[in-house]
Design a protein around this motif. Sequence first.
Motif, short mmCIF file in Angstrom:
data_model
loop_
_atom_site.label_atom_id
_atom_site.label_comp_id
_atom_site.label_asym_id
_atom_site.label_seq_id
_atom_site.Cartn_x
_atom_site.Cartn_y
_atom_site.Cartn_z
N LEU A 42 0.54 2.91 0.46
CA LEU A 42 -0.70 3.01 1.23
C LEU A 42 -0.82 1.87 2.23
O LEU A 42 -1.19 2.08 3.39
CB LEU A 42 -1.91 3.02 0.30
N LYS A 43 -0.50 0.66 1.78
CA LYS A 43 -0.61 -0.50 2.66
C LYS A 43 0.38 -0.43 3.82
O LYS A 43 0.09 -0.91 4.91
CB LYS A 43 -0.42 -1.79 1.87
N SER B 211 1.44 2.33 5.20
CA SER B 211 1.30 3.61 5.89
C SER B 211 0.81 3.49 7.34
O SER B 211 0.89 4.44 8.10
CB SER B 211 0.33 4.52 5.13
N LYS C 236 -2.27 3.07 8.14
CA LYS C 236 -3.68 3.48 8.22
C LYS C 236 -4.56 2.25 8.38
O LYS C 236 -4.18 1.15 7.98
CB LYS C 236 -4.07 4.23 6.94
N GLN D 42 -7.29 -0.52 7.58
CA GLN D 42 -7.53 -1.17 6.29
C GLN D 42 -8.67 -0.53 5.51
O GLN D 42 -8.59 -0.38 4.30
CB GLN D 42 -7.80 -2.67 6.50
N VAL E 277 -7.31 2.46 3.73
CA VAL E 277 -6.45 2.03 2.62
C VAL E 277 -7.32 1.58 1.45
O VAL E 277 -7.09 1.96 0.30
CB VAL E 277 -5.49 0.91 3.07
N ASP E 278 -8.33 0.76 1.74
CA ASP E 278 -9.23 0.28 0.69
C ASP E 278 -9.92 1.43 -0.02
O ASP E 278 -10.05 1.44 -1.24
CB ASP E 278 -10.27 -0.68 1.27
#
Length: 105
Positions: A60-61, A63, A65, A67, A70-71
């Motif tokens: 995810l981190k 990717s 995207k 933040q 992601v969070d």
Amino acid sequence: MPEKMKLHHIDGSTADIDAIDARRTLRDHPSEWSTTPFPDEVQKKAQEAAKEKRRAILQLKASGKPQHEVDALIAELEEFQQMEKAEADKAARASKRKEEQKKES
């Protein structure tokens, strides 16, 4: 000095915890903590699940995207895991009650 108890986590780790807190932990999280080690196969499964969670978070981190997305996805993943743990704890408590009732009979 408070009495300590050694608890075993499902992933194979141990912790020396104040007895009062240890009893509460055993009561509230019976599928995750025990006074005796979990079987090797259960420990390996828990360790693999933890590795998979770390992998998912790293993906995810990485990717690209934003933040905040992601969070939000990480929070959703953790919420899902908490729901699974709560269901497992509920089943473990029910099983323990059933065993205690059999002993009393």
